[in-house]
Write an enzyme that holds these catalytic residues in place. Structure first.
Site, short mmCIF file in Angstrom:
data_model
loop_
_atom_site.label_atom_id
_atom_site.label_comp_id
_atom_site.label_asym_id
_atom_site.label_seq_id
_atom_site.Cartn_x
_atom_site.Cartn_y
_atom_site.Cartn_z
N GLU A 1 -121.15 -42.45 8.62
CA GLU A 1 -119.92 -42.86 7.96
C GLU A 1 -118.94 -43.43 8.98
OE1 GLU A 1 -116.61 -40.96 4.93
OE2 GLU A 1 -117.13 -39.86 6.76
N TRP B 1 -119.83 -41.14 -0.65
CA TRP B 1 -118.86 -41.98 -1.35
C TRP B 1 -119.34 -42.39 -2.73
CZ3 TRP B 1 -113.91 -42.95 -0.37
CH2 TRP B 1 -113.42 -42.70 0.92
N TYR C 1 -110.03 -47.03 4.63
CA TYR C 1 -110.30 -46.69 6.02
C TYR C 1 -110.62 -47.86 6.95
CZ TYR C 1 -110.13 -41.86 4.40
OH TYR C 1 -109.72 -40.68 3.86
N CYS D 1 -107.18 -39.90 3.39
CA CYS D 1 -106.79 -38.50 3.63
C CYS D 1 -106.53 -38.30 5.12
CB CYS D 1 -107.89 -37.57 3.13
SG CYS D 1 -108.14 -37.63 1.35
N ARG E 1 -103.21 -36.03 5.58
CA ARG E 1 -102.21 -35.74 4.55
C ARG E 1 -102.73 -34.76 3.51
NH1 ARG E 1 -103.40 -37.71 -0.46
NH2 ARG E 1 -105.13 -39.16 -0.44
N ASP F 1 -109.43 -31.08 1.89
CA ASP F 1 -110.35 -30.16 1.23
C ASP F 1 -111.05 -29.38 2.34
OD1 ASP F 1 -112.53 -28.93 0.07
OD2 ASP F 1 -113.37 -30.74 -0.82
#
Length: 311
Positions: free
Chosen positions: A64, A86, A128, A189, A213, A216
């Site tokens: 990734e 994803w 991203y 995130c 921010r 999980d």
């Protein structure tokens, strides 16, 4: 006796589960959440924040990261490598927009088999990597309109600034492009990476502060820690510095209520061993690494614990 670095992750998980505020979140599943957290990991001597209390698929996280660095936003390159992390977002969009009740596995197979289908339905928007290596710019024209300018490669800029001005306080890679959030399948995130250099010459140490921010902790954070440390190690190699620390900071730090079985099981486990990362080759640029360049040593984790991803 020195505390195992993974204990701070388990302590954060325990704090959230026992003291967190219960909330209804965007997904409708519900979370327990705390405001603000910090974890610190020393990356010296190849050390990596790779959890041992459950198996973390570090090669998936590495693939990734390499995908981010290409600036690609379509899941097809990941699908063709067997990376599934994803898949749920484009699938959900396809079902919503077409009304076709296609199984996730069948949707992903169509992405793999049909490049045209993937081009239409596999894109995540400017997430991203697009922001990292091609942040959009616009020029004001004499006729009063704007036209698109050349994108900014933040990653290349940071690598160059670390080489030429290591003491700068502007070594930042930012993913939170406010103007494009509504076009993203998921707003970033892990959003802000800042790099810091301590010392000089061959002993200079590169550290990374990552602000996330939304986190999980059960499913996302193990990947985020590995990926941020990996990026730090790659950049350190490119600029001929030693790895320093990864300092992770979370904003809304949460656990999903439907992850109870994972949390309760993982909190019974004790960290074991100290895995390390060897980068076996120094590519010409930060964008030329391959999965074969990374070897993990001494990783003997406890079994994985499966839980559903909240979309």
């Amino acid at each position: 006796m020195k505390t195992h670095p993974e204990e701070q992750y388990l302590a954060l998980m325990r704090q959230i589960w026992t003291q967190g505020s219960e909330r209804i979140d965007r997904t409708g599943i519900g979370t327990r959440s705390v405001a603000g957290a910090m974890l610190r990991f020393d990356l010296a001597d190849g050390a990596m924040p790779l959890l041992t209390t459950k198996r973390v698929y570090w090669k998936t996280a590495t693939r990734e990261m390499l995908w981010f660095l290409t600036g690609e936003t379509n899941i097809r390159p990941l699908v063709l490598q067997g990376v599934k992390i994803w898949n749920e977002w484009p699938h959900a969009r396809y079902v919503k927009e077409t009304g076709e009740d296609i199984a996730l596995e069948d949707f992903v197979q169509r992405i793999a088999d049909d490049a045209d289908f993937a081009a239409k339905w596999g894109d995540l928007g400017p997430v991203y990597g697009k922001q990292w290596v091609d942040w959009p710019t616009y020029r004001y024209r004499p006729d009063g309109l704007y036209e698109k300018g050349e994108g900014i490669n933040q990653v290349a800029t940071v690598v160059e600034s670390l080489r030429t001005s290591p003491g700068s306080r502007r070594h930042i890679i930012e993913g939170w492009n406010v103007a494009e959030l509504d076009r993203m399948a998921l707003p970033p995130c892990h959003k802000t990476y800042q790099f810091h250099v301590a010392g000089e010459g061959p002993e200079a140490r590169l550290s990374c502060m990552l602000y996330q921010r939304s986190c999980d902790v059960a499913l996302g954070l193990p990947f985020n820690l590995w990926s941020a440390a990996l990026l730090t190690r790659m950049i350190a190699q490119q600029v001929d510095m030693q790895p320093g620390e990864l300092v992770w900071m979370g904003g809304d730090v949460h656990l999903y209520l439907n992850h109870e079985h994972l949390i309760e099981e993982q909190l019974t486990r004790e960290p074991q061993g100290h895995p390390s990362l060897e980068i076996v080759r120094k590519p010409e640029t930060i964008f030329d690494y391959r999965i074969e360049d990374f070897v993990v040593h001494d990783y003997a984790p406890m079994p994985p614990i499966k839980a559903p991803v909240a979309v």
